[in-house]
Design a protein around this motif. Structure first.
Motif, mmCIF file in Angstrom:
data_model
loop_
_atom_site.group_PDB
_atom_site.id
_atom_site.type_symbol
_atom_site.label_atom_id
_atom_site.label_comp_id
_atom_site.label_asym_id
_atom_site.label_seq_id
_atom_site.Cartn_x
_atom_site.Cartn_y
_atom_site.Cartn_z
ATOM 1 N N TYR A 93 -42.385 -46.698 -10.584
ATOM 2 C CA TYR A 93 -43.262 -45.587 -10.928
ATOM 3 C C TYR A 93 -44.581 -46.134 -11.473
ATOM 4 O O TYR A 93 -44.585 -46.978 -12.373
ATOM 5 N N TYR A 94 -45.664 -45.608 -10.928
ATOM 6 C CA TYR A 94 -47.007 -46.056 -11.286
ATOM 7 C C TYR A 94 -47.805 -44.931 -11.920
ATOM 8 O O TYR A 94 -47.764 -43.781 -11.468
ATOM 9 N N CYS A 95 -48.557 -45.299 -12.925
ATOM 10 C CA CYS A 95 -49.505 -44.410 -13.561
ATOM 11 C C CYS A 95 -50.880 -44.716 -12.961
ATOM 12 O O CYS A 95 -51.180 -45.873 -12.666
ATOM 13 N N ALA A 96 -51.697 -43.671 -12.809
ATOM 14 C CA ALA A 96 -53.030 -43.874 -12.251
ATOM 15 C C ALA A 96 -54.028 -42.946 -12.929
ATOM 16 O O ALA A 96 -53.661 -41.869 -13.410
ATOM 17 N N ALA A 97 -55.283 -43.365 -12.951
ATOM 18 C CA ALA A 97 -56.350 -42.594 -13.585
ATOM 19 C C ALA A 97 -57.506 -42.409 -12.607
ATOM 20 O O ALA A 97 -57.891 -43.353 -11.912
ATOM 21 N N SER A 98 -58.038 -41.196 -12.611
ATOM 22 C CA SER A 98 -59.174 -40.888 -11.729
ATOM 23 C C SER A 98 -60.344 -40.370 -12.557
ATOM 24 O O SER A 98 -60.165 -39.522 -13.436
ATOM 25 N N ARG A 99 -61.542 -40.836 -12.215
ATOM 26 C CA ARG A 99 -62.740 -40.351 -12.890
ATOM 27 C C ARG A 99 -63.227 -39.036 -12.300
ATOM 28 O O ARG A 99 -64.110 -38.389 -12.876
ATOM 29 N N ARG A 100 -62.648 -38.634 -11.189
ATOM 30 C CA ARG A 100 -63.088 -37.422 -10.524
ATOM 31 C C ARG A 100 -62.621 -36.185 -11.281
ATOM 32 O O ARG A 100 -61.529 -36.158 -11.834
ATOM 33 N N VAL A 101 -63.422 -35.178 -11.259
ATOM 34 C CA VAL A 101 -63.072 -33.904 -11.878
ATOM 35 C C VAL A 101 -62.204 -33.125 -10.907
ATOM 36 O O VAL A 101 -62.476 -33.078 -9.717
#
Length: 123
Positions: A93-101
């Motif tokens: 399981y991977y966590c991810a972050a996006s700068r997009r709104v």
């Protein structure tokens, strides 16, 4: 730049529960859309769920009702509560972050990724 570190993985029997955590570095955590993905052995990585900066959560249809995503911006942490686990939930399981709104299910929209945590569900 954001660093993501997952924890909470492990081995559990079918029907059990686990809660994964993803701790993020940096001061702008609250502005990121966060998500969880998973990759089972021999399969492509797939979307699990996502949570917006306003804490609205969306899930893969097959996981609705069993998985819950939440976030604590004061702790720079996002969580994945997994209940009624099945052997087919076995994956990294991977966590991810996006700068997009806004909400996105696409892996390409996510700018930062954790190293993953293994979840193994035995029957």
């Amino acid at each position: 730049h954001v660093q993501l570190v997952e924890s909470g993985g492990g081995s559990v029997q079918a029907g059990g529960s686990l809660r994964l955590s993803c701790a993020a570095s940096g001061r702008t955590f609250s502005t990121y859309t966060m998500a969880w993905f998973r990759q089972a052995p021999g399969k492509e990585r797939e979307f699990v769920g996502t949570i917006s900066r306003n804490k609205n959560a969306y899930y893969a249809d097959s996981l609705k009702g069993r998985f819950t995503i939440s976030r604590d911006n004061s702790k720079n942490t996002v969580y994945l509560q997994m209940n009624s686990l099945k052997p087919e939930d076995t994956a990294v399981y991977y966590c991810a972050a996006s700068r997009r709104v806004g909400i996105t299910y696409a892996q390409a929209a996510y700018d930062y990724w954790g190293q993953g945590t293994q979840v193994t569900v035995s029957s």
